[in-house]
Design an enzyme around this catalytic site. Structure first.
Site, PDB file in Angstrom:
ATOM      1  N   HIS A  81      22.750  -3.002   8.890  1.00  0.00           N
ATOM      2  CA  HIS A  81      24.287  -3.200   8.777  1.00  0.00           C
ATOM      3  C   HIS A  81      25.088  -2.621  10.206  1.00  0.00           C
ATOM      4  O   HIS A  81      26.089  -2.255  10.206  1.00  0.00           O
ATOM      5  CB  HIS A  81      24.798  -2.673   7.637  1.00  0.00           C
ATOM      6  CG  HIS A  81      24.335  -2.932   6.407  1.00  0.00           C
ATOM      7  ND1 HIS A  81      24.426  -2.320   5.109  1.00  0.00           N
ATOM      8  CD2 HIS A  81      23.877  -4.223   6.102  1.00  0.00           C
ATOM      9  CE1 HIS A  81      23.748  -3.050   4.358  1.00  0.00           C
ATOM     10  NE2 HIS A  81      23.298  -4.434   4.761  1.00  0.00           N
ATOM     11  N   SER A  92      18.673   4.917  -1.920  1.00  0.00           N
ATOM     12  CA  SER A  92      19.444   3.350  -1.888  1.00  0.00           C
ATOM     13  C   SER A  92      19.561   2.902  -3.261  1.00  0.00           C
ATOM     14  O   SER A  92      18.582   2.928  -4.299  1.00  0.00           O
ATOM     15  CB  SER A  92      18.600   2.187  -1.149  1.00  0.00           C
ATOM     16  OG  SER A  92      19.417   0.890  -1.351  1.00  0.00           O
ATOM     17  N   ALA A 116      22.535   4.833   1.771  1.00  0.00           N
ATOM     18  CA  ALA A 116      23.457   5.871   1.902  1.00  0.00           C
ATOM     19  C   ALA A 116      23.093   7.329   1.191  1.00  0.00           C
ATOM     20  O   ALA A 116      23.557   8.532   1.468  1.00  0.00           O
ATOM     21  CB  ALA A 116      24.860   5.481   1.270  1.00  0.00           C
ATOM     22  N   THR A 153      23.987  11.847   1.978  1.00  0.00           N
ATOM     23  CA  THR A 153      25.054  12.611   1.036  1.00  0.00           C
ATOM     24  C   THR A 153      24.738  14.166   1.454  1.00  0.00           C
ATOM     25  O   THR A 153      25.689  14.788   1.387  1.00  0.00           O
ATOM     26  CB  THR A 153      24.953  12.120  -0.372  1.00  0.00           C
ATOM     27  OG1 THR A 153      23.653  12.544  -0.918  1.00  0.00           O
ATOM     28  CG2 THR A 153      25.233  11.044  -0.677  1.00  0.00           C
ATOM     29  N   CYS A 207      33.030  -6.027  21.493  1.00  0.00           N
ATOM     30  CA  CYS A 207      34.100  -7.035  21.514  1.00  0.00           C
ATOM     31  C   CYS A 207      33.452  -8.490  20.856  1.00  0.00           C
ATOM     32  O   CYS A 207      32.490  -8.796  21.171  1.00  0.00           O
ATOM     33  CB  CYS A 207      34.470  -7.074  22.927  1.00  0.00           C
ATOM     34  SG  CYS A 207      35.407  -8.646  23.307  1.00  0.00           S
ATOM     35  N   ARG A 229      29.046   4.940  -3.995  1.00  0.00           N
ATOM     36  CA  ARG A 229      29.705   5.035  -5.303  1.00  0.00           C
ATOM     37  C   ARG A 229      30.305   6.573  -5.655  1.00  0.00           C
ATOM     38  O   ARG A 229      30.903   6.617  -6.361  1.00  0.00           O
ATOM     39  CB  ARG A 229      28.867   4.925  -6.508  1.00  0.00           C
ATOM     40  CG  ARG A 229      28.427   3.439  -6.442  1.00  0.00           C
ATOM     41  CD  ARG A 229      27.359   3.123  -7.365  1.00  0.00           C
ATOM     42  NE  ARG A 229      27.156   1.795  -7.237  1.00  0.00           N
ATOM     43  CZ  ARG A 229      26.530   1.134  -6.509  1.00  0.00           C
ATOM     44  NH1 ARG A 229      25.982   1.636  -5.325  1.00  0.00           N
ATOM     45  NH2 ARG A 229      26.081  -0.341  -6.546  1.00  0.00           N
ATOM     46  N   ILE A 252      25.331   3.276   8.580  1.00  0.00           N
ATOM     47  CA  ILE A 252      25.854   3.061   9.794  1.00  0.00           C
ATOM     48  C   ILE A 252      26.182   4.177  10.556  1.00  0.00           C
ATOM     49  O   ILE A 252      26.882   4.188  11.456  1.00  0.00           O
ATOM     50  CB  ILE A 252      27.069   2.267   9.547  1.00  0.00           C
ATOM     51  CG1 ILE A 252      27.967   3.045   8.457  1.00  0.00           C
ATOM     52  CG2 ILE A 252      26.633   0.685   8.962  1.00  0.00           C
ATOM     53  CD1 ILE A 252      29.272   2.143   8.448  1.00  0.00           C
ATOM     54  N   ILE A 306      16.963  14.014  -2.690  1.00  0.00           N
ATOM     55  CA  ILE A 306      16.186  13.733  -1.386  1.00  0.00           C
ATOM     56  C   ILE A 306      15.989  15.001  -0.635  1.00  0.00           C
ATOM     57  O   ILE A 306      14.716  15.279  -0.328  1.00  0.00           O
ATOM     58  CB  ILE A 306      17.024  12.909  -0.559  1.00  0.00           C
ATOM     59  CG1 ILE A 306      17.003  11.308  -1.530  1.00  0.00           C
ATOM     60  CG2 ILE A 306      16.354  12.686   0.798  1.00  0.00           C
ATOM     61  CD1 ILE A 306      18.067  10.296  -0.970  1.00  0.00           C
TER      62      ILE A 306
END
Ligand code: NAD
Length: 250
Positions: free
Chosen positions: A119, A193, A24, A28, A127, A36, A103, A236
């Site tokens: 993920h 991560s 994640a 950002t 479905c 978090r 994701i 980053i």
């Protein structure tokens, strides 16, 4: 340019099978809060567990409510310098592929092709009965209009984002391919991560055990720092501006 970044650029220049592993933190700086962050949806809402989603309409409504909030955030976000640099390295043959826990789909928007989404993706809805995939936008709009979780137009089955919920297993195929990439990699870059969510966080250690050089780029320390050949605790965006300037070539 710091010595660690110079060394990393040197490794990448001479690598034959580098693999990036992202979390994640890489998104950002595109405006998507990480797990978090105090303001993030994940911090202010309790996640809906997969069993509860299956069991109760009330849980499905709560699930769709939360997903509708993050949907706009994901779709308004644009890839940042790190997403774009990784895509450019793949095109140049520097990077074999990219494994992500995210994701948000920003790697593909930025041009990466060889991407494993551990993920899943919030850009699609699946479905649970006939496995048909749908674009997320229209179904999120339907939920916002009606307040009712949409159902599959083909079979009437339950519809859920194509992401792995709490209590749901990761795809064994995707995980197996990710492990194979990690084992074959000569440079393994873990970026943004906290490396606490397993089994995804086992991949850097697996790569290292099979001979890869391991670099961790993250603002905070991680539990795997002691295994890494290089640890860069910085933003980053900053790190990738410097790395991009060093222009890793095959
Ligand atoms: P995490 O939130 O546990 O860790 C993110 C790490 O990135 C933190 O250690 C943080 O210090 C660091 N970080 C944040 N911004 C940074 C920056 N600009 N520069 C350097 N470091 C920075 O994330 P995770 O390890 O990916 O695990 C969280 C889970 O939540 C994942 O499974 C993921 O699927 C999900 N998630 C996804 C998204 C997304 O798709 N963008 C967003 C939030 C959560």
């Amino acid at each position: 340019m710091t010595e660690n970044i110079q060394t990393l650029a040197h490794w990448l220049r001479h690598s034959k099978s580098a693999v990036a592993f992202t979390g994640a933190g890489i998104s950002t700086e595109s405006g998507i809060p990480d797990f978090r962050s105090p303001g993030g949806v994940w911090a202010t809402n309790s996640p809906v567990y997969f069993d509860d989603f299956l069991r109760s309409e009330e849980s499905r409504i709560e699930y769709w409510r939360q997903k509708s909030l993050t949907h706009d955030e994901f779709f308004q976000a644009q890839p940042n310098i790190a997403h774009l640099a990784l895509a450019a390295w793949e095109r140049k043959g520097v990077l074999h592929g990219l494994i992500t826990q995210n994701i948000d789909g920003l790697h593909q928007v930025g041009g990466s092709v060889n991407v494993l989404e551990l993920h899943g993706t919030a850009r699609e809805i699946g479905c649970l009965q006939c496995y048909t995939r749908f674009e997320a936008g229209p179904l999120v709009a339907e939920f916002k209009d009606t307040g009712r979780p949409p159902v599959c137009q083909k079979c009437g089955g339950l519809l859920k984002h194509a992401t792995i919920s709490f209590g749901q297993s990761l795809s064994p195929d995707v995980l197996q391919t990710a492990a194979a990439w990690a084992k074959r990699s000569d440079v393994f870059l873990a970026i943004g991560s906290s490396l606490v969510v397993t089994p995804a966080a086992d991949l850097p250690a697996l790569a290292k055990r099979h001979g890869a050089k391991l670099a961790i780029i993250n603002r905070e320390t991680t539990p795997l720092d002691h295994l890494a050949d290089i640890v860069i605790n910085d933003s980053i965006g900053e790190v990738f501006s410097e790395l991009a300037a060093a222009e890793p070539q095959p």
